[in-house]
Design an enzyme around this catalytic site. Structure first.
Site, PDB file in Angstrom:
ATOM      1  N   GLU A 135       0.814  -1.223   0.000  1.00  0.00           N
ATOM      2  CA  GLU A 135       0.000   0.000   0.000  1.00  0.00           C
ATOM      3  C   GLU A 135       0.850   1.277   0.000  1.00  0.00           C
ATOM      4  OE1 GLU A 135      -2.810  -0.064   3.214  1.00  0.00           O
ATOM      5  OE2 GLU A 135      -3.879  -1.796   2.416  1.00  0.00           O
ATOM      6  N   GLU A 141      -5.189  -8.727   1.257  1.00  0.00           N
ATOM      7  CA  GLU A 141      -5.756  -8.368   2.563  1.00  0.00           C
ATOM      8  C   GLU A 141      -7.237  -8.110   2.382  1.00  0.00           C
ATOM      9  OE1 GLU A 141      -4.164  -5.085   4.915  1.00  0.00           O
ATOM     10  OE2 GLU A 141      -2.124  -5.623   4.320  1.00  0.00           O
TER      11      GLU A 141
HETATM   12  C1  BGP Z   1      -4.024  -2.163   5.840  1.00  0.00           C
HETATM   13  C2  BGP Z   1      -2.590  -2.302   6.238  1.00  0.00           C
HETATM   14  C3  BGP Z   1      -2.367  -3.189   7.425  1.00  0.00           C
HETATM   15  C4  BGP Z   1      -3.457  -3.205   8.475  1.00  0.00           C
HETATM   16  C5  BGP Z   1      -4.862  -3.107   7.882  1.00  0.00           C
HETATM   17  C6  BGP Z   1      -5.954  -2.840   8.881  1.00  0.00           C
HETATM   18  O1  BGP Z   1      -4.237  -0.961   5.198  1.00  0.00           O
HETATM   19  O2  BGP Z   1      -1.829  -2.833   5.181  1.00  0.00           O
HETATM   20  O3  BGP Z   1      -1.107  -2.866   7.933  1.00  0.00           O
HETATM   21  O4  BGP Z   1      -3.177  -2.424   9.514  1.00  0.00           O
HETATM   22  O5  BGP Z   1      -4.941  -2.119   6.895  1.00  0.00           O
HETATM   23  O6  BGP Z   1      -6.033  -1.472   9.172  1.00  0.00           O
HETATM   24  P1  BGP Z   1      -5.939  -0.888  10.637  1.00  0.00           P
HETATM   25  O7  BGP Z   1      -4.848  -1.628  11.310  1.00  0.00           O
HETATM   26  O8  BGP Z   1      -5.616   0.553  10.456  1.00  0.00           O
HETATM   27  O9  BGP Z   1      -7.266  -1.103  11.261  1.00  0.00           O
END
Ligand code: BGP
Length: 461
Positions: A165, A364
């Site tokens: 990302e 993800e």
């Molecule tokens: C994505 C990232 C992760 C993870 C996930 C969940 O954007 O790649 O690192 O953190 O989001 O988001 P958050 O942890 O901000 O709830």
């Protein structure tokens, strides 16, 4: 609609080094921006829990690999910590080599393909002090790091990723304050994005020099589909601008090896073009990937910007598009993100029709839920039926897309064991396994049992 997934479909989960490893300064690891930021401003982090309190993977990875096997995983994505492997950017840390070789090697022995990412928001502090991605020198530092990682682990790891990302460190660090250095400056943000894209390409170039033919390299992008409020010219223009800035700015160079004319024009009109060098175009075109990882959580909905509120030249993304609050949205109230499984299908069709149907996987997808202990039964197991429903709804759209010709080759949940979520620390839990923050113990949630059956059958129930 078929319920079967293709043979060799990648099943697993994703995490990152800075969110899961721990061992903050052990065995020679140096500081990342997160470590220093937390030391300076702990109050910015939920419950003042910082990057040292992650999910103990540095000590417990063997146990985790056992749990992955129980879940029938055939793949797992994590990242290498740049500041563990090369604490000063130059000197190889043998302890880090031993740790990662054993971690990835043990996965491999269990038939779990390690998919290894090089950068997951964790800029080494020594490089941030020199300007981080704003400094063009960062490109060479990253290429050296990538080369070092390929040399050290290339006999074990066949699937590599340069960045996770990359738009996020641009947006959150240089157009907002959720990442260090908390700057709001559009022009600097564009420079950071440009240098990141060049660093990606430089790493791919290193890879092509060294890699065995069975190996592959990709990039992981958060490709939200962009939907306009209406078909009006203004709303459609907002959608196109948002797509260029937010989605295609990394997708085009990674897949096509160059930027779209539309993006270049948009930046030029606003005096935002970064400084370039004569060989940049050749370098960018060498950065074409073998596959894409697509992180999908939520769509982006936009509307036009009221004319009297537009700045010329643009000062922020708000001058191109405004967020639209769709009245019919279904929300994950804990994270404040819309849940819209159909978005995966729309992304799949965009990749198929506009990006040559390049191989990709859902790298993800997931649902962060606060205070999950509310859902524990008498045995202590989190009954996360909401997560099962979330995954099922998204997998249905994956199958629908595959039926329509999408080249989707896998699905990874964020995440495996609850991990540390940046400023949100452990506010929202995402894992198949619940982490006990005190002991580090892992307890399976209901979704882990459901998922292992889906994976075993390679089909939806
Ligand atoms: C994505 C990232 C992760 C993870 C996930 C969940 O954007 O790649 O690192 O953190 O989001 O988001 P958050 O942890 O901000 O709830």
């Amino acid at each position: 609609m078929p319920i079967k997934f293709p043979d060799a479909f990648l099943w697993g989960a994703a995490t990152s080094a800075p969110q899961s490893e721990g061992g903050q300064y052990s065995d020679g690891k140096s500081a990342s921006t997160w470590d220093v930021w937390f030391e300076r401003n702990p109050e910015r982090f939920h419950d003042q829990v910082g990057p040292k309190d992650t999910s103990f993977v540095y000590e417990r990875y063997q146990e985790d690999i056992g749990l992955m096997t129980e879940m029938n995983f055939n793949s797992f994505r994590t990242s290498i910590s740049w500041n563990r492997l090369l604490p000063d950017g130059k000197t190889l840390n043998e302890a880090a080599v031993r740790f990662y070789r054993d971690y990835f090697g043990k996965m491999k022995q269990q038939g779990i393909e390690p998919i290894v990412n090089l950068f997951h928001f964790d800029m080494p502090w020594w490089l941030m002090e020199k300007g981080g991605w704003e400094n063009r020198e960062a490109i060479d530092h990253f290429a050296f790091y990538a080369n070092t990682a390929f040399e050290a682990f290339g006999d074990i790891v066949q699937s590599w990723v340069t960045f996770n990302e990359p738009i996020v460190h641009v947006e959150c660090g240089y157009m907002g304050d959720d990442h260090w250095p908390q700057v709001r400056d559009f022009k600097r943000a564009v420079t950071v994005a440009y240098h990141t894209a060049l660093a990606h390409a430089a790493a791919v170039s290193e890879f092509r020099k060294l890699a065995a033919s069975a190996s592959q390299i990709g990039i992981i992008l958060n490709l939200s589909p962009v939907y306009a409020r209406s078909e009006s010219a203004g709303d459609l223009e907002a959608k196109r601008a948002m797509e260029e800035l937010q989605i295609r700015s990394f997708l085009d160079p990674a897949v096509k090896g160059n930027y779209s004319e539309r993006l270049v024009a948009l930046l030029e009109e606003n005096g935002l073009l970064p400084d370039t060098q004569p060989d940049d175009a050749a370098l960018l075109s060498a950065g074409k990937v073998d596959f894409l990882g697509v992180n999908y959580y939520q769509p982006i909905r936009v509307q036009s910007v009221p004319q009297d509120e537009v700045h010329h030249p643009a000062q922020s993304m708000d001058d191109f598009a405004r967020r639209y609050d769709w009245p019919e949205k279904i929300m994950n109230p804990y994270r404040g993100w819309e849940i819209y499984p159909e978005g995966i299908y729309d992304l799949a069709m965009m990749i198929k029709e506009e990006y040559g149907n390049i191989p990709w996987f859902v790298s993800e997808n997931g649902m962060g839920v606060a205070e999950e202990e509310r859902f524990m039964d008498e045995t202590g197991m989190v009954q996360d039926d909401y997560r099962i429903a979330f995954i099922r709804d998204h997998l249905q759209q994956v199958l629908r897309a595959i039926e329509a010709g999408a080249n989707c080759q896998g699905y990874h949940l964020w995440t495996f064991v609850d991990c540390w979520s940046w400023l949100n620390a452990y506010k929202n839990r995402y894992g198949f396994y619940r982490l006990d923050l005190e002991t580090g113990n892992r307890t399976p949630k209901k979704s882990s049992f459901w998922m292992r059956e889906i994976i075993k059958a390679n089909q939806l129930d």
